[in-house]
Design a protein around this motif. Structure first.
Motif, PDB file in Angstrom:
ATOM      1  N   ALA A   1      19.554  49.217  61.733  1.00  0.00           N
ATOM      2  CA  ALA A   1      19.337  48.704  60.378  1.00  0.00           C
ATOM      3  C   ALA A   1      19.719  49.727  59.310  1.00  0.00           C
ATOM      4  N   GLU A   2      19.425  51.007  59.548  1.00  0.00           N
ATOM      5  CA  GLU A   2      19.760  52.034  58.558  1.00  0.00           C
ATOM      6  C   GLU A   2      21.276  52.147  58.378  1.00  0.00           C
TER       7      GLU A   2
ATOM      8  N   ASN B   1      12.687  38.491  54.092  1.00  0.00           N
ATOM      9  CA  ASN B   1      12.040  39.557  53.330  1.00  0.00           C
ATOM     10  C   ASN B   1      12.573  40.950  53.666  1.00  0.00           C
ATOM     11  N   LYS B   2      13.395  41.070  54.724  1.00  0.00           N
ATOM     12  CA  LYS B   2      13.983  42.364  55.070  1.00  0.00           C
ATOM     13  C   LYS B   2      15.332  42.581  54.391  1.00  0.00           C
ATOM     14  N   ASN B   3      16.126  41.522  54.301  1.00  0.00           N
ATOM     15  CA  ASN B   3      17.495  41.678  53.806  1.00  0.00           C
ATOM     16  C   ASN B   3      17.802  40.873  52.541  1.00  0.00           C
TER      17      ASN B   3
ATOM     18  N   ARG C   1      26.204  51.033  55.237  1.00  0.00           N
ATOM     19  CA  ARG C   1      27.547  50.458  55.113  1.00  0.00           C
ATOM     20  C   ARG C   1      27.615  49.468  53.961  1.00  0.00           C
ATOM     21  N   PHE C   2      26.564  48.660  53.803  1.00  0.00           N
ATOM     22  CA  PHE C   2      26.529  47.687  52.716  1.00  0.00           C
ATOM     23  C   PHE C   2      26.532  48.401  51.367  1.00  0.00           C
ATOM     24  N   ARG C   3      25.680  49.406  51.224  1.00  0.00           N
ATOM     25  CA  ARG C   3      25.591  50.134  49.966  1.00  0.00           C
ATOM     26  C   ARG C   3      26.915  50.853  49.640  1.00  0.00           C
ATOM     27  N   ASP C   4      27.566  51.383  50.684  1.00  0.00           N
ATOM     28  CA  ASP C   4      28.851  52.061  50.468  1.00  0.00           C
ATOM     29  C   ASP C   4      29.888  51.101  49.886  1.00  0.00           C
TER      30      ASP C   4
ATOM     31  N   LYS D   1      22.348  40.603  59.268  1.00  0.00           N
ATOM     32  CA  LYS D   1      21.864  40.262  60.605  1.00  0.00           C
ATOM     33  C   LYS D   1      21.301  41.493  61.319  1.00  0.00           C
ATOM     34  N   MET D   2      21.992  42.626  61.200  1.00  0.00           N
ATOM     35  CA  MET D   2      21.521  43.846  61.843  1.00  0.00           C
ATOM     36  C   MET D   2      20.168  44.276  61.269  1.00  0.00           C
ATOM     37  N   ILE D   3      20.009  44.128  59.960  1.00  0.00           N
ATOM     38  CA  ILE D   3      18.736  44.474  59.335  1.00  0.00           C
ATOM     39  C   ILE D   3      17.640  43.510  59.777  1.00  0.00           C
ATOM     40  N   HIS D   4      17.973  42.220  59.837  1.00  0.00           N
ATOM     41  CA  HIS D   4      16.989  41.230  60.309  1.00  0.00           C
ATOM     42  C   HIS D   4      16.572  41.514  61.749  1.00  0.00           C
TER      43      HIS D   4
END
Length: 529
Positions: A476-477, A417-419, A482-485, A468-471
């Motif tokens: 997480a930010e 539910n986080k990522n 980085r993902f959005r970029d 994984k970092m978000i989980h």
């Protein structure tokens, strides 16, 4: 007596977090620099010592392409040297500051000596190119290097997208040959993520074997007669090894070797205790605190322990823990051999390289003692997976079960539910990249440059590191940014191709930021005939 083998496999990975602007000691760079200092340089020095003394050793290693790109980056290499110089200045100040406390002063002096030696070795011995030194030991037969996917993607998420799987595997294979000049036999599944069908993609690129999580074999159909103690094969004869699930807990579990009270406390560092003025040589302009490696305390009891770290006591304990590890694995192999009517047996022990030196400061010294003690042991030997495959077509044939080394064994922490929101974006970008590969199969010039950048952005967005970092709620930010970029970078190229208007200035700027895969060809996403 049957042959009993231990395969030690070290997995080395770091997500692509390159920061060439700003200060040398920004947190994203220092995470890589501390790995070089505490893990990779000691590991190479260990190899050199064993080689010089004629101690036989065999070990398997995985270097992910993103890590290779960072280690091979000339700008980051220069920044690492500057980072060491800052720590050396800090060390000199610490030796002076701790003169009144002989025990602490002794530890500070040892750290300073190590930093000076690391700088000399990195520049003069390894010539800033530590990957070439690992390749050297691979060519000598001491190290077996396994290839892996381009950006540590969790491949089961793309099981219905053959082109995406192929792009990750092909990128990883080309990267491996680019940095090591060796054709690998083994393929490392990121996070050991497996679903039925992946063996077809892996085998099509010429790989001989891979390693699965324990239950991937034990829940297979049929269940392997020899369990995880002997390799098996899939329907297309890709050889499978099952990992020993107990090894990580043996070292890093609640009562693992690394928790012994004589070992260095990794939770206390002067980088978080001294004033910013005292740390001025290693802090960036923002004064963000970083771990310096100057840790004076023993025990893992938190921040209140005041027992000074004693190197001699730690080294003495390392000998015992290495002996205990070998005895435990030998006993396990002996029991398996007895049950299997004295058949040859093997045990694949996998570890994350960063844990040796980072999580457990003495981990590399422990590994060296394991190698030295096994060399004198008549009952068990260290080996490579490739050496345990005499005839892959005679191995038992099975259908492996869905498995992963993460979560409860199925990688569910990459989709929670986080990522969970991330996957729909990256899958859509992947679908579009596959379409671009088909529509622009013969383009050159500016359009090809744009497509190559788009391919890099999709591969980076596919990396499971961000999820994984978000989980784990660790930076997480940053992971989300980085993902959005990467998704935005791909979308910009996609829209530009649709309107036939590409900004050369924007493209050139982003190409300089994405200095990985210099050989990238967007056609890796094209359907294979």
């Amino acid at each position: 007596m049957s042959k009993k083998s231990i395969v030690l496999t070290l997995v080395s990975h770091q997500g692509f977090s390159r920061h060439s602007d700003g200060d040398v000691c920004c947190p994203w760079n220092t995470s890589l620099f501390s790995l070089i200092t505490d893990t990779y340089l000691p590991l190479l020095n260990m190899f050199a010592n064993l080689d010089a003394e004629g101690v036989p050793f065999k070990i398997s290693m995985v270097f992910t392409p993103t890590l290779c790109s960072l280690l091979d980056d000339p700008v980051l290499q220069e920044r690492y040297i500057a980072y060491l110089e800052g720590l050396i200045k800090l060390g000199e100040a610490e030796v002076q500051r701790t003169k009144a406390d002989p025990e602490v002063n002794k530890v500070a002096a040892a750290y300073l000596d190590k930093l000076i030696r690391n700088k000399r070795d990195y520049i003069e011995v390894f010539e800033c190119n530590i990957l070439s030194k690992f390749a050297y030991y691979a060519k000598k037969g001491n190290v077996e290097l396994l290839a892996t996917s381009g950006t540590a993607a969790f491949l089961p998420h793309y099981a219905d997208m053959k082109e995406a799987i192929n792009a990750q595997i092909e990128t990883g294979l080309i990267s491996h040959k680019y940095y090591f000049h060796i054709a690998p036999e083994g393929f490392w599944l990121p996070y050991m993520g497996y679903v039925p069908g992946l063996e077809k993609n892996i085998k099509s690129y010429g790989f001989t074997y891979t390693i699965l999580d324990t239950h991937g074999l034990l829940f297979a159909n049929p269940v392997p007669q020899k369990g995880i103690f002997s390799p098996v094969r899939t329907g297309n004869s890709l050889v499978l090894f099952g990992r020993d699930s107990e090894t990580p807990d043996d070292l890093f579990g609640e009562n693992g070797y690394s928790t012994n009270s004589v070992y260095r406390n990794q939770n206390r560092d002067i980088g978080f205790e001294r004033t910013t003025e005292e740390l001025s040589d290693v802090l960036d302009e923002s004064k963000s605190r970083i771990a310096t490696g100057f840790k004076y305390w023993a025990g893992q009891d938190g921040l209140e322990n005041t027992t000074v770290y004693d190197v001699e006591k730690a080294q003495s304990q390392i000998l015992k823990d290495a002996e205990s590890f070998i005895a435990k694995k030998t006993d396990k192999l002996n029991q398996a051999s007895d049950i299997l009517s004295d058949a040859p047996v093997s045990l694949v022990c996998t570890l994350h390289t960063h844990q040796l030196g980072q999580t457990w400061y003495e981990g590399i010294d422990w590994l060296e003692q394991v190698i030295r003690q096994v060399a004198e042991n008549e009952n068990v030997s260290l080996d490579h997976c490739s050496a345990l495959i005499e005839n892959q077509f005679d191995l038992e044939k099975i259908e492996p079960f869905v498995s992963s080394s993460n979560g409860t064994g199925y990688g569910e922490d990459f989709l929670d539910n986080k990522n969970g929101w991330m996957l729909r974006y990256v899958r859509k970008a992947t679908e579009r990249m596959i379409d671009l590969g088909q529509r622009f199969s013969d383009d050159t010039g500016l359009k090809a440059r744009s497509l190559n950048l788009a391919a890099k952005e999709v591969l980076l967005a596919q990396s499971a590191d961000w999820a994984k970092m978000i989980h784990d709620e660790i930076n997480a930010e940053y992971a989300e940014s980085r993902f959005r970029d990467s998704v935005a970078g791909f979308s910009t190229v996609y829209d530009s191709l649709g309107s036939n208007s590409i900004s050369t200035e924007w493209l050139t700027r982003l190409e300089k930021e994405r200095l990985l895969f210099p050989w990238m060809n967007y056609r890796v996403f094209s359907p294979k005939k």
